[in-house]
Structures are given as structure tokens and as C-alpha cells.
Design an enzyme around this catalytic site. Structure first.
Site, PDB file in Angstrom:
ATOM      1  N   HIS A  15       0.891  -1.163   0.000  1.00 49.67           N
ATOM      2  CA  HIS A  15       0.000   0.000   0.000  1.00 49.67           C
ATOM      3  C   HIS A  15       0.925   1.207   0.000  1.00 49.67           C
ATOM      4  O   HIS A  15       1.774   1.331   0.892  1.00 49.67           O
ATOM      5  CB  HIS A  15      -0.907  -0.017   1.226  1.00 49.67           C
ATOM      6  CG  HIS A  15      -1.974   1.033   1.222  1.00 49.67           C
ATOM      7  ND1 HIS A  15      -2.879   1.186   2.261  1.00 49.67           N
ATOM      8  CD2 HIS A  15      -2.303   1.994   0.309  1.00 49.67           C
ATOM      9  CE1 HIS A  15      -3.704   2.169   1.986  1.00 49.67           C
ATOM     10  NE2 HIS A  15      -3.364   2.681   0.812  1.00 49.67           N
ATOM     11  N   ALA A  16       0.800   2.100  -0.976  1.00 48.16           N
ATOM     12  CA  ALA A  16       1.786   3.154  -1.218  1.00 48.16           C
ATOM     13  C   ALA A  16       2.137   3.932   0.050  1.00 48.16           C
ATOM     14  O   ALA A  16       1.254   4.493   0.705  1.00 48.16           O
ATOM     15  CB  ALA A  16       1.272   4.109  -2.292  1.00 48.16           C
ATOM     16  N   HIS A  17       3.429   3.963   0.384  1.00 45.36           N
ATOM     17  CA  HIS A  17       3.891   4.660   1.579  1.00 45.36           C
ATOM     18  C   HIS A  17       5.382   4.949   1.490  1.00 45.36           C
ATOM     19  O   HIS A  17       6.112   4.308   0.732  1.00 45.36           O
ATOM     20  CB  HIS A  17       3.619   3.824   2.837  1.00 45.36           C
ATOM     21  CG  HIS A  17       4.415   2.559   2.914  1.00 45.36           C
ATOM     22  ND1 HIS A  17       4.091   1.428   2.166  1.00 45.36           N
ATOM     23  CD2 HIS A  17       5.514   2.214   3.630  1.00 45.36           C
ATOM     24  CE1 HIS A  17       4.949   0.466   2.429  1.00 45.36           C
ATOM     25  NE2 HIS A  17       5.846   0.917   3.318  1.00 45.36           N
ATOM     26  N   LEU A  18       5.827   5.917   2.272  1.00 43.28           N
ATOM     27  CA  LEU A  18       7.242   6.226   2.429  1.00 43.28           C
ATOM     28  C   LEU A  18       7.572   6.249   3.918  1.00 43.28           C
ATOM     29  O   LEU A  18       6.701   6.478   4.755  1.00 43.28           O
ATOM     30  CB  LEU A  18       7.605   7.583   1.803  1.00 43.28           C
ATOM     31  CG  LEU A  18       7.400   7.698   0.287  1.00 43.28           C
ATOM     32  CD1 LEU A  18       6.058   8.340  -0.027  1.00 43.28           C
ATOM     33  CD2 LEU A  18       8.531   8.510  -0.357  1.00 43.28           C
TER      34      LEU A  18
END
Length: 362
Positions: free
Chosen positions: A198-201
């Protein structure tokens, strides 16, 4: 959760160098740290952060930290087999976290609205407006360092772990919101030790200087530089004389090329001197390093550390005491080189990256 509203006037490209005793914190730093400390005090993490020991190793001053609890008590990673694995709502994702794990919602205000800016200042950076998309800062419940959080851009879009242009720009803006010289932001692609699809930084504070903050780089063309002084070669960029819009677009287009061609990659943003200036120069900016690397599927338990974004930059969280005590510069660099692409594959990718960057030269 509080909304943190900001404008370009809240950005700080410069930061103090490591010769200065301490740095002033921005209102963003204070909001993040206050929320993180409270979440730790209230027991919302899987464990109390406990870095048992720190060693600075070798000529490149690798910062190795013994953090046994992270290995023992972190959430089991997703089963990742491809860079283009689709988002699966049945798996763990950041819409399933508990409300107290959310620290901030980043809201970009209107730079042209002076009144809005004044109101935001009066409210210490918070307001009650509802944005069209939610960019959330949440705690990493298995922290590797102080203040370890995740930036989840446009959380409700349910994108897989890819670096979008919006995500890149928001992460650069978050770097600019901090005045702390040790604030860092980074990204792991799938097959490069991303553990949640799940898109994250990642973002965190490390109150120690890393070699890559002032490492020499070679100019290739336009805004593209190359880092060759570390065991894994990578591409280097800086905000100085590039600008936020252009830098976000360049890195997004390279990451998109990596994604489409199944090239695993890691990204690390750090505050440091302008390229090829003195280590303690007061002329500082944001450096961005982007490494294409070997795809990795599964875990390598026999290694002292897994090679992801922080390790490529020289920060080494280690999970086993015996391996931590046995680490030396040769072992560190051998482990990192094993994750790097072979020279022929790297050079082929480099030529394509040059073409992408040349398209941005006016």
C-alpha cells in the site's frame, strides 16, 4: 488526529550542519515529535524503542544499531513476488490501522491567500478544512529509530507500493517542513524490502551524520549525478537549482521506468551540503539518492541486516547481537554489494536514465 496545514512559506531548504551544537525545530517537527511521543507513551507501538547499542564503523562511518525487538515483534511482511503486484484489500493495508496510530493529516494551503496563512499561524499549523485527498502521517508501530513514521499519500486511493508524482512531491515537501538536520525520508519498492503493498514512504530522525550527506558525486547531465563512493552505485539529485516541481517530475519518471521494467529500487532523501561543497558548508540543500538494485523475494535470515533504503545510505539496523558485534567495514560492504546490480545491467539502466533526464534539459 490533527490536520497540519502548510504553505511554501513553511519550507526550510537550509539546515544547520553537524558542527553546530543543536538545531531549531520547525512547527512541523514539534507536531510530529509531540504526537509520536504521546503515541509511544500511550502504548500504540508494538514495543518500546530500545536501541541497545550503536557502533560507527569504518572510513565511511556506517552507523550500526542493535535493535533486536524490531526483528522479533514487527508485523509479518506481505508475500511479495513482483514489482507490479496489485493492491489486495484483503491483506493488511493502512486503512485498517487504529485511529490513534494516525498523527497528522498534511494539508497544502493556498500560497496566494495571505489571510489563510495568518489563520494557520494563529492555530499553530492546524485547521479544520477537509482536503480532497488525505495524505496521512502515521506511526510505524515497529520503529527502527526515533520519530519513525510513514507518509501514506492519498491513502484512500488504495494504490500498491509505487512512487507516484504526488507522493514524490509530498515527501519532498515533508522534508522541507522539517528544520532538523537528521530528518530523513525514503522509499522501498516491492522486491526491495517493502513489507506492505500500500503506497507509503518512511521518515525518521537519526541524530548522527552519515557519509552520504556530503559524499562526492559525479555530474552526468542536466540535473543527474551519480553516487559511486558507496558499495552500490546510484543516481543522485539535489533540490538546489532544480526546484520542487522539476525534481518531483524527474524522479517520478525514473521510478515509473523502473516500475514498468520490474527494476527494484530504493530512494533516500537527506539534508546535506550542495553537491561537491565542503562537508561543513553552510550552503545546504536536500539530496535525493535513487538506487536500482537486485530484486529480492523473501528474507535472508543469515545476514546481519537486510539491504533496503536506510542500509544503502549507511544506516544499519541489526537484529542479532552476535552478528552486530562481528560487523566490520568489509562485511558491511560485501552485504551491500550483494544487493547491487551487476555492472552491465546497471550501465544499461543508466543509459535509459540519462535519456529520461535529458528530456528535462531545456
Amino acid at each position: 488526529m490533527a490536520q497540519f496545514t502548510y504553505t511554501d512559506s513553511d519550507f526550510h531548504e537550509n539546515s544547520c550542519n553537524w558542527l553546530q551544537a543543536e538545531c531549531e525545530l520547525s512547527k512541523f517537527d514539534k507536531a510530529l515529535i509531540d504526537g509520536w511521543d504521546k503515541a509511544m507513551e500511550d502504548g500504540h507501538f508494538r514495543y518500546k524503542l530500545d536501541i541497545e547499542q550503536t557502533r560507527v564503523i569504518g572510513s565511511k562511518k556506517y552507523v550500526a544499531q542493535l535493535n533486536i525487538k524490531r526483528a522479533q515483534e514487527r508485523r509479518k511482511p506481505d508475500n511479495i513476488e513482483s514489482l507490479n503486484q496489485p493492491f489486495n484489500p484483503a491483506n493488511f493495508n493502512f486503512l485498517k490501522i487504529k485511529p490513534p496510530e494516525i498523527l497528522l493529516e498534511l494539508v497544502k494551503g493556498d500560497n496566494s491567500c495571505q489571510k489563510c496563512g495568518e489563520e494557520s499561524n494563529q492555530q499553530n499549523g492546524f485547521d479544520e478544512q477537509t482536503p480532497k485527498e488525505r495524505n496521512l502521517v502515521i506511526i510505524n508501530v515497529s520503529p527502527l529509530e526515533y520519530g519513525h513514521v510513514l507518509l501514506v499519500p492519498d491513502i484512500d486511493a488504495c494504490r500498491p507500493q509505487i512512487l507516484t508524482e504526488t507522493g514524490m512531491r509530498t515527501s519532498l515537501e515533508m522534508m522541507l517542513l522539517s528544520k532538523h538536520r537528521g530528518f530523513r525520508v525514503g522509499f522501498n519498492s516491492l522486491c526491495a524490502f517493502a513489507s506492505v503493498n500500500h503506497a507509503h514512504l518512511h521518515a525518521y530522525y537519526l541524530d548522527r551524520e552519515l557519509f552520504v550527506e556530503s559524499a562526492p558525486v559525479n555530474h552526468i547531465c542536466g540535473d543527474l549525478y551519480e553516487l559511486v563512493a558507496m558499495p552500490a552505485k546510484g543516481f543522485a539529485f539535489q533540490l538546489h537549482q532544480t526546484g520542487l516541481d522539476k525534481l518531483s517530475k524527474i524522479i517520478f519518471h525514473i521510478a515509473d521506468y523502473f516500475q514498468k521494467n520490474e527494476v527494484a529500487h530504493n530512494l533516500y532523501m537527506i539534508k546535506g551540503p550542495v553537491f561537491n561543497e565542503d562537508q561543513h558548508s553552510d550552503n545546504r540543500t536536500i539530496r535525493v539518492y535513487l538506487w536500482p538494485r537486485k530484486k529480492f523475494i523473501g528474507l535472508k535470515d543469515e545476514a546481519a541486516f537486510n539491504v533496503a533504503l536506510v542500509e544503502l545510505a549507511g544506516h544499519l539496523p541489526v537484529k542479532v547481537r552476535e552478528l552486530f558485534n562481528d560487523l566490520d567495514e568489509e562485511k558491511i560492504e560485501s552485504t551491500i554489494r550483494n544487493a547491487a546490480l551487476d555492472d552491465s545491467e546497471y550501465e544499461s539502466i543508466k543509459q535509459d536514465v540519462i535519456k529520461i533526464c535529458q528530456s528535462f534539459i531545456s
